[in-house]
Motif scaffolding. Sequence first.
Motif, PDB file in Angstrom:
ATOM      1  N   LEU A  42       0.532  -2.665  -4.896  1.00  0.00           N
ATOM      2  CA  LEU A  42       0.987  -1.835  -3.793  1.00  0.00           C
ATOM      3  C   LEU A  42       2.501  -1.771  -3.763  1.00  0.00           C
ATOM      4  O   LEU A  42       3.198  -2.737  -4.033  1.00  0.00           O
ATOM      5  CB  LEU A  42       0.484  -2.414  -2.462  1.00  0.00           C
ATOM      6  CG  LEU A  42      -1.031  -2.491  -2.298  1.00  0.00           C
ATOM      7  CD1 LEU A  42      -1.366  -3.125  -0.961  1.00  0.00           C
ATOM      8  CD2 LEU A  42      -1.645  -1.114  -2.381  1.00  0.00           C
ATOM      9  N   ALA A  43       3.000  -0.596  -3.393  1.00  0.00           N
ATOM     10  CA  ALA A  43       4.438  -0.433  -3.282  1.00  0.00           C
ATOM     11  C   ALA A  43       4.988  -1.270  -2.145  1.00  0.00           C
ATOM     12  O   ALA A  43       6.081  -1.808  -2.216  1.00  0.00           O
ATOM     13  CB  ALA A  43       4.772   1.042  -3.067  1.00  0.00           C
ATOM     14  N   THR A  85     -11.097  12.036  -0.378  1.00  0.00           N
ATOM     15  CA  THR A  85      -9.846  11.289  -0.384  1.00  0.00           C
ATOM     16  C   THR A  85      -9.786  10.498  -1.669  1.00  0.00           C
ATOM     17  O   THR A  85     -10.814  10.212  -2.288  1.00  0.00           O
ATOM     18  CB  THR A  85      -9.765  10.352   0.836  1.00  0.00           C
ATOM     19  OG1 THR A  85      -8.454   9.815   0.921  1.00  0.00           O
ATOM     20  CG2 THR A  85     -10.769   9.237   0.749  1.00  0.00           C
ATOM     21  N   SER A  86      -8.602  10.126  -2.103  1.00  0.00           N
ATOM     22  CA  SER A  86      -8.452   9.501  -3.412  1.00  0.00           C
ATOM     23  C   SER A  86      -9.029   8.098  -3.414  1.00  0.00           C
ATOM     24  O   SER A  86      -9.075   7.407  -2.386  1.00  0.00           O
ATOM     25  CB  SER A  86      -6.970   9.443  -3.800  1.00  0.00           C
ATOM     26  OG  SER A  86      -6.307   8.455  -3.040  1.00  0.00           O
ATOM     27  N   ALA A  87      -9.445   7.660  -4.593  1.00  0.00           N
ATOM     28  CA  ALA A  87      -9.958   6.295  -4.727  1.00  0.00           C
ATOM     29  C   ALA A  87      -8.873   5.282  -4.428  1.00  0.00           C
ATOM     30  O   ALA A  87      -9.151   4.207  -3.884  1.00  0.00           O
ATOM     31  CB  ALA A  87     -10.493   6.093  -6.149  1.00  0.00           C
ATOM     32  N   VAL A  88      -7.638   5.579  -4.778  1.00  0.00           N
ATOM     33  CA  VAL A  88      -6.548   4.652  -4.515  1.00  0.00           C
ATOM     34  C   VAL A  88      -6.380   4.450  -3.013  1.00  0.00           C
ATOM     35  O   VAL A  88      -6.241   3.327  -2.526  1.00  0.00           O
ATOM     36  CB  VAL A  88      -5.241   5.179  -5.142  1.00  0.00           C
ATOM     37  CG1 VAL A  88      -4.077   4.279  -4.765  1.00  0.00           C
ATOM     38  CG2 VAL A  88      -5.385   5.273  -6.654  1.00  0.00           C
ATOM     39  N   ALA A  89      -6.398   5.559  -2.250  1.00  0.00           N
ATOM     40  CA  ALA A  89      -6.246   5.453  -0.803  1.00  0.00           C
ATOM     41  C   ALA A  89      -7.387   4.650  -0.194  1.00  0.00           C
ATOM     42  O   ALA A  89      -7.176   3.788   0.672  1.00  0.00           O
ATOM     43  CB  ALA A  89      -6.186   6.845  -0.177  1.00  0.00           C
ATOM     44  N   HIS A  90      -8.615   4.925  -0.633  1.00  0.00           N
ATOM     45  CA  HIS A  90      -9.757   4.159  -0.126  1.00  0.00           C
ATOM     46  C   HIS A  90      -9.614   2.683  -0.456  1.00  0.00           C
ATOM     47  O   HIS A  90      -9.838   1.810   0.389  1.00  0.00           O
ATOM     48  CB  HIS A  90     -11.046   4.682  -0.766  1.00  0.00           C
ATOM     49  CG  HIS A  90     -11.812   5.598   0.143  1.00  0.00           C
ATOM     50  ND1 HIS A  90     -12.109   5.291   1.451  1.00  0.00           N
ATOM     51  CD2 HIS A  90     -12.356   6.824  -0.083  1.00  0.00           C
ATOM     52  CE1 HIS A  90     -12.796   6.284   2.001  1.00  0.00           C
ATOM     53  NE2 HIS A  90     -12.955   7.223   1.083  1.00  0.00           N
ATOM     54  N   ALA A  91      -9.242   2.371  -1.694  1.00  0.00           N
ATOM     55  CA  ALA A  91      -9.163   0.976  -2.121  1.00  0.00           C
ATOM     56  C   ALA A  91      -8.073   0.225  -1.371  1.00  0.00           C
ATOM     57  O   ALA A  91      -8.266  -0.912  -0.951  1.00  0.00           O
ATOM     58  CB  ALA A  91      -8.920   0.909  -3.629  1.00  0.00           C
ATOM     59  N   GLU A  92      -6.918   0.855  -1.209  1.00  0.00           N
ATOM     60  CA  GLU A  92      -5.832   0.190  -0.507  1.00  0.00           C
ATOM     61  C   GLU A  92      -6.199  -0.052   0.963  1.00  0.00           C
ATOM     62  O   GLU A  92      -5.938  -1.121   1.510  1.00  0.00           O
ATOM     63  CB  GLU A  92      -4.560   1.031  -0.601  1.00  0.00           C
ATOM     64  CG  GLU A  92      -3.965   1.063  -2.004  1.00  0.00           C
ATOM     65  CD  GLU A  92      -2.706   1.911  -2.065  1.00  0.00           C
ATOM     66  OE1 GLU A  92      -2.425   2.627  -1.085  1.00  0.00           O
ATOM     67  OE2 GLU A  92      -2.012   1.852  -3.091  1.00  0.00           O
ATOM     68  N   LEU A 111      -1.787   1.993   5.868  1.00  0.00           N
ATOM     69  CA  LEU A 111      -3.139   1.728   5.381  1.00  0.00           C
ATOM     70  C   LEU A 111      -4.137   1.741   6.528  1.00  0.00           C
ATOM     71  O   LEU A 111      -5.264   2.229   6.381  1.00  0.00           O
ATOM     72  CB  LEU A 111      -3.181   0.379   4.659  1.00  0.00           C
ATOM     73  CG  LEU A 111      -2.321   0.262   3.403  1.00  0.00           C
ATOM     74  CD1 LEU A 111      -2.481  -1.111   2.784  1.00  0.00           C
ATOM     75  CD2 LEU A 111      -2.666   1.344   2.403  1.00  0.00           C
ATOM     76  N   ARG A 112      -3.737   1.210   7.677  1.00  0.00           N
ATOM     77  CA  ARG A 112      -4.610   1.286   8.846  1.00  0.00           C
ATOM     78  C   ARG A 112      -4.843   2.744   9.240  1.00  0.00           C
ATOM     79  O   ARG A 112      -5.963   3.136   9.587  1.00  0.00           O
ATOM     80  CB  ARG A 112      -3.992   0.513  10.012  1.00  0.00           C
ATOM     81  CG  ARG A 112      -4.781   0.689  11.313  1.00  0.00           C
ATOM     82  CD  ARG A 112      -4.129  -0.039  12.474  1.00  0.00           C
ATOM     83  NE  ARG A 112      -4.750   0.335  13.735  1.00  0.00           N
ATOM     84  CZ  ARG A 112      -4.350  -0.078  14.932  1.00  0.00           C
ATOM     85  NH1 ARG A 112      -3.309  -0.894  15.026  1.00  0.00           N
ATOM     86  NH2 ARG A 112      -4.973   0.319  16.028  1.00  0.00           N
TER      87      ARG A 112
END
Length: 895
Positions: free
Chosen positions: A415-416, A583-590, A794-795
Amino acid sequence: MAACCCKKVAFVFANKTICNAVAGRRRLHIVDYGLNQGFQWPGLLRVLAAREGGPPEVRITGIDLPQPGFRGSYHIEEVGRRLSNFSRVFGVPFKFHGIAAKLETVKPEDLNIDRDEVLVVISLCHFRLLMDENLGFDSPSPRDQVLNNIREMRPDVFIHGILNGSYGATYFLTRFREALFHYSAQFDLLDATVPRDNNGRLLLERDIIGRSALNVIACEGADRVERPETYKQWQLRNHRAGLRQLPLNPELVRLVLDKVKDSYHKDFVVDGVQRWLLHRWKGRVLYACLLLNPKKPIVIAITLHATMAATPVDDCTATQDHLALPYIARILMEEEEEEDVDENHPALLHAQRSFAQILYSSSVLASALLANQSDILAGVTHSRSSVKDSGIQSMPSSDVFNFKAADEVGSFLLLANNEHSMDMSSTAFFKGMEEANKFLPTDSNLTASSQGQAKEKSCRGRKDRYSKLEADVGRTSKCQEAGACEEFDEMLIALDNGSGKNNKKGRKNKVQVIDLHTLLVHCAKAVMDDRQSAGELLKEIQQHASPTGDATQRLAYWFAEGLEVRLSGTGSQVYGTLTAKGTSAVAHAEAYQLFMSTCCFRKVSFLFANKAIFNAVVGRSRLHIVEYGFHYGFQWSELLRWLAARDGGPPEVRITHIDLPQPGFHPEKHMEEMGNRLTDIARELGVPFKYRAIMAQWQTVCIEDLDIKPDEVFAVNDQFNFRTLMDESVIAASPNPRDAVLSNISKMEPDVFVQSIMNGSYGTFFLSRFREALFYHSAFFDMLDATMPRESKLRLALERDVFGWIVLNAIAYEGEDRVERGETYKHWQIRNQRAGLRQLPLNRETVKMARDMVKNEYHKDFDIDENQQWLLQGWKGRILYAHSTWVAEAASYHC
């Protein structure tokens, strides 16, 4: 060889081991997989010629692949002739037998093994070229088949040298990153030990290292022959094939260490780890060697028990550096070794230039591969059920069961900003300030004293309202729908207006405090009766609601969104747009990484299901899991870890995934990628694994479609997904899809059916559904506000893409577009019994583990309770989730 010690160390290690094995014996047979030029063997022949008592008879069987473009065996025959000449010079009796064939096809009977000779099998870095499970081979794969054949040869010693790299992964981006890291060390090594203008170095980089990198990046399928694995992964393969690891010879290790220290660059390091001799360059493990021989048949079970009780637990924990066990990370990338790399280092820049040339020369193929990766990320849709994460609380008596999902996910995601690890206490002050400020009047002319009075009174009113809400929560789940609605309306009482003096004349200035809950209920009523009034109330709500405010403001924002969509009559269009866009997998995972680290709901559900399945397969050798709609499959990586470490070895595991066709992307590719990730994890853990996907409506899948075997433990699992099945209110036919699925499960007669449900009764009629949804999600948003920073992006993503979407669907849609159709656990209990299922008692160990985990690791307001053999989870008394286990009515169950 002169500048780099890796090959020389491998030759010394192997030759010294062979000399020790043949000491006092008269005959030696060496089986060499991947003979190449046979550079190793003249040194061994020289040592054997000089030993006391004379040299033994030496027989070398060289096995190598047929070479294209000329007579396939010519290369092997030439090597044999050269070695025969050397043996004559040294006076060593010598025979050579060459076999040009695929390595996995060579059986013990092809080797003419004589039991009075010392048999040594050796492979130095050649097994990385064997195909593995990723190409869809039947079990065993060529890689495992070779190891099985070596076990059947029963050698005195098997010398296994490997190239340590995990860039044999299925996914291009993961493979590229790991290859870049690996080859950076290779080019740095050459830069430090060989002059840059050396023609030999240029030839080496072009014809060996460059060609290998080109194959890793530009080729796919059977054309990609470079498929290395880490030494820990090979350790699991060898163990699974029935090969026993031998301890390193301390004298040999000292010999190698001295040779490297005295003759080579200071950044070369050789050390022993877990009985492997590791070759490092600046800390990066490039090569590894170890010794093995077959396990003795009489003591296989004893050895396995002892190993599982002591060593493999530690080994398995150690291998987690290379395992993507919260399955979230597999969606993004496989784990790589954590090492510090100077991005401006000349060797790294040199490696990057070489990779750039490779990518440029393979632009068409690389573009296609990257496009596929992009499709996968972009194609993950808003799931009709909550996304699953992987994680289990530690099992007693074994460190291997430690749950590491939340910690590991952070390292995978890269994560950034590490928002989820923000100090909660440091944000408490600001959160309190926001709570107070929201009750301040908007008139800036009010005096400070007036503001203070208004704030004090408003806050007291808000506290009283929530105190009553929390006090009545426990009673609500026992009320009928009408009674619950009346009780809820009583709790939503508007706060009194605060007042204070504004000037010397005693003019009163009223402070208006907005009760968003009451406004929402009134707006919902107006939607049915007075649309104009509903629009006015909605505008007032939207003025005070915010997706970034406190819990009440965030809740009101999403409920207002649902009411607005319902008023506009565009529910089905919005639903179609959302499910297609996703929604992107990255957004879901984060977002789920944050959710898993702060909220216990998913961890408990995974613990409950995995423990039930783990107990069901005790003492059995085959396991078949049918999962309805698991989407990312976050749960199963942790169960595979448990099974890999159990006494007696892991069972054969088969997972059948049944999922719905999703609009907007290619569901077959989505399911295939998911299966590949699970296969990679199972391979790393040493668990025999098969995956099958069925894309169909769940109620249409019958027992005949699942290929159930009579000797396997059969488990069915549902994690909160059956709430999306249509019920009697939509499908009048009997049985409806919800009952049809349960009836089919009963006919399957599973050893255990694990059911996890969202405990909410939204009902058929809009107003009662709205009230119940508001009450249910009030607890959820309050929980998020207490456990996550408000400013966390993220929340915000979690509330938007998961909980906000559920709210929107429950309120704005009707008919088949409304897929959120939750029921209470008591309603599900009646349905299951009606379908011919019998409930099992709760496992006391599982309940204790869940209670301990929630008590020790999570917020004090999380609840764990039991009722009617259901494990209940909640927040401040409100039951939000429930879990239970079932079998068919006539079946028996032994826990």
